[in-house]
Design a protein around this motif. Structure first.
Motif, short mmCIF file in Angstrom:
data_model
loop_
_atom_site.label_atom_id
_atom_site.label_comp_id
_atom_site.label_asym_id
_atom_site.label_seq_id
_atom_site.Cartn_x
_atom_site.Cartn_y
_atom_site.Cartn_z
N VAL A 58 0.83 -1.20 0.00
CA VAL A 58 0.00 0.00 0.00
C VAL A 58 0.87 1.25 0.00
O VAL A 58 0.68 2.17 -0.82
N VAL A 59 1.85 1.30 0.90
CA VAL A 59 2.70 2.48 1.00
C VAL A 59 3.56 2.65 -0.25
O VAL A 59 3.74 3.77 -0.75
N GLU A 60 4.08 1.54 -0.78
CA GLU A 60 4.88 1.63 -2.00
C GLU A 60 4.06 2.20 -3.15
O GLU A 60 4.53 3.08 -3.90
N ALA A 61 2.84 1.72 -3.32
CA ALA A 61 2.00 2.20 -4.41
C ALA A 61 1.70 3.69 -4.27
O ALA A 61 1.72 4.43 -5.26
N VAL A 62 1.44 4.13 -3.06
CA VAL A 62 1.11 5.54 -2.82
C VAL A 62 2.33 6.42 -3.07
O VAL A 62 2.23 7.48 -3.71
N LEU A 63 3.50 6.00 -2.60
CA LEU A 63 4.70 6.83 -2.75
C LEU A 63 5.30 6.77 -4.14
O LEU A 63 6.18 7.57 -4.48
N GLN A 64 4.84 5.86 -4.97
CA GLN A 64 5.22 5.90 -6.38
C GLN A 64 4.46 7.00 -7.11
O GLN A 64 4.91 7.49 -8.15
N ARG A 65 3.33 7.41 -6.55
CA ARG A 65 2.48 8.43 -7.19
C ARG A 65 2.62 9.79 -6.51
O ARG A 65 2.52 10.84 -7.17
N HIS A 66 2.85 9.80 -5.19
CA HIS A 66 2.88 11.05 -4.42
C HIS A 66 4.17 11.14 -3.62
O HIS A 66 4.77 10.11 -3.26
N SER A 67 4.56 12.34 -3.28
CA SER A 67 5.68 12.53 -2.35
C SER A 67 5.22 12.19 -0.94
O SER A 67 4.02 12.18 -0.65
N LEU A 68 6.19 11.92 -0.07
CA LEU A 68 5.83 11.66 1.33
C LEU A 68 5.21 12.89 1.96
O LEU A 68 4.31 12.78 2.81
N ASP A 69 5.62 14.08 1.54
CA ASP A 69 5.03 15.30 2.07
C ASP A 69 3.54 15.37 1.70
O ASP A 69 2.69 15.68 2.55
#
Length: 403
Positions: A58-69
């Protein structure tokens, strides 16, 4: 809104949600528009709870699209679940105390309180919103996180019912019912988790966050902390990875972790796979059965079992229950010398695995496979969430997640 208990469906929901996991999620996540519109939240929890889809994915998929900020709020929500699990893992006696308290709390209700309890779980208290959430929970197996907080606050401070019975009601009916997240969230509302700090549901907040759908009246105006569960124990040691066994190995799956494909089993000769056909009982209450939850869990187990068999090229067996006799028969059928199983965090599955380990013979070992996600994060759950939150960027770097 329905939840299909397969990994494929969970991945499809993840892909659908990822575009909104950044600033849009941060801006709208606290709004509860009702079961007809969950576009502002992920609704991934039923799949993540059983690790049909893992937190890492889940986190990998999200951070491939968005920055952590941009996606910081959503990533923190994923880590809240990890934090709760780690906190309870370091203090298992809190789960034991809660489990032992449910049946006595129900038995000790006065006639008037029992009537209030029966009305509360049936959604007929007359409290606007609360009754709707009770029915939504039973019918759909899901509630918005904000609604869960309001419901718990009204249960404890307006209806003055034991928090343990509310936690039990949730655990029996939530598709994502998780021993750590559920128990500790109810403790937090009651003022037991962060000692003395409670959560008070108000008409104004509910009206605002439901966009005017509900405006309950007659709610408690104060929330004195509950003091019925003893002191918080000091954190114990975090679990450490165990050495992998050798020989002919059987993989035993359970409802807490159903993505065997990503377990670190390199070099093992997995010759057989098994899992129970049903999940562990979640409640000591007189009538804990819930067809929706039972059906979801059974289908999730079947999905995980089938995928594991295909992945390892091994026979996949369905066991009626996780008993020592059933495990021995399965092991004998495939001439197994060792069994590996995903690590079961504190809760009913863990209780069952501990019992199995005590009852199995010395010549049949049970090795629990601890995921790096948990092994790295759980040792930091010694205090509150905010010190834990500061570790998230380092935890992501250690696992090489994100840019």
């Amino acid at each position: 809104m329905t939840f299909e208990p397969t990994r494929e469906a969970g991945l499809a929901r993840l892909a659908e949600f990822v575009p909104r996991a950044g600033r849009a999620y941060a801006a709208e996540r606290n709004t509860d528009r009702g079961p007809g519109d969950r576009s502002n939240v992920s609704t991934l929890s039923p799949w993540v709870r059983h690790r049909l889809v893992t937190e890492r994915e889940v986190v990998e998929a999200v951070l491939q699209r968005h920055s952590l900020d941009a996606a910081g709020k959503f990533v923190q929500e994923v880590y809240w679940r990890t934090y709760w699990k780690g906190w309870l893992e370091l203090r298992p006696s809190v789960w034991a105390r809660y489990s032992a308290s449910v049946a006595p709390a129900l038995d000790s209700l006065s006639a008037a309180d029992r009537a209030t309890y029966d009305d509360a779980i049936a959604g007929r208290t007359g409290i606007e919103g609360f009754d709707d959430w009770a029915r939504e929970l039973v019918e759909l197996g899901y509630l918005h996180n904000h609604a869960r907080m309001w419901f718990a606050s009204i249960w404890i401070f307006t209806l003055r019912l034991p928090w343990q019975l509310g936690a039990d009601f949730f655990l029996r009916h939530l598709l994502d019912g998780d021993p750590a997240s559920n128990t500790l969230s109810w403790r937090w509302v009651a003022g037991l988790q962060t000692v003395g700090k409670t959560y008070l549901a108000t008409t104004q907040n509910i009206e605002f966050a439901t966009e005017g759908r509900f405006s309950p009246r007659g709610l408690a105006e104060s929330a004195p902390a509950v003091d019925d569960d003893g002191p918080i124990p000091a954190p114990g040691p975090a679990p450490r990875p165990e050495p992998l066994p050798r020989g002919r190995v059987g993989l035993l799956l359970h409802e807490d972790d159903l993505h065997s494909e990503s377990l670190e089993l390199a070099g093992l000769e997995v010759v057989a796979v098994a899992s129970p056909t049903a999940g562990e009982p979640r409640s000591p209450a007189a009538d804990p059965a819930n067809a929706l939850v039972a059906g979801f869990t059974a289908a999730a187990l079947a999905d995980g079992r089938a995928r594991a068999g295909a992945h390892f090229g091994a026979d996949a067996s369905a066991l009626d229950r996780l008993t020592a006799s059933a495990i021995r028969d399965w092991a004998s059928s495939y001439d197994l010398t060792a069994i590996v199983t995903p690590y079961g965090p504190v809760g009913p599955v863990r209780d069952r695995l501990d019992q199995l380990e005590r009852e199995l013979s010395d010549d049949l070992t049970l090795t629990r496979i601890l995921r790096p996600w948990d092994a790295l994060a759980w040792p930091h759950a010694t205090r509150g969430f905010f010190p834990f939150r500061e570790k998230i960027p380092a935890l992501l770097r250690e696992q090489q997640i994100g840019p």
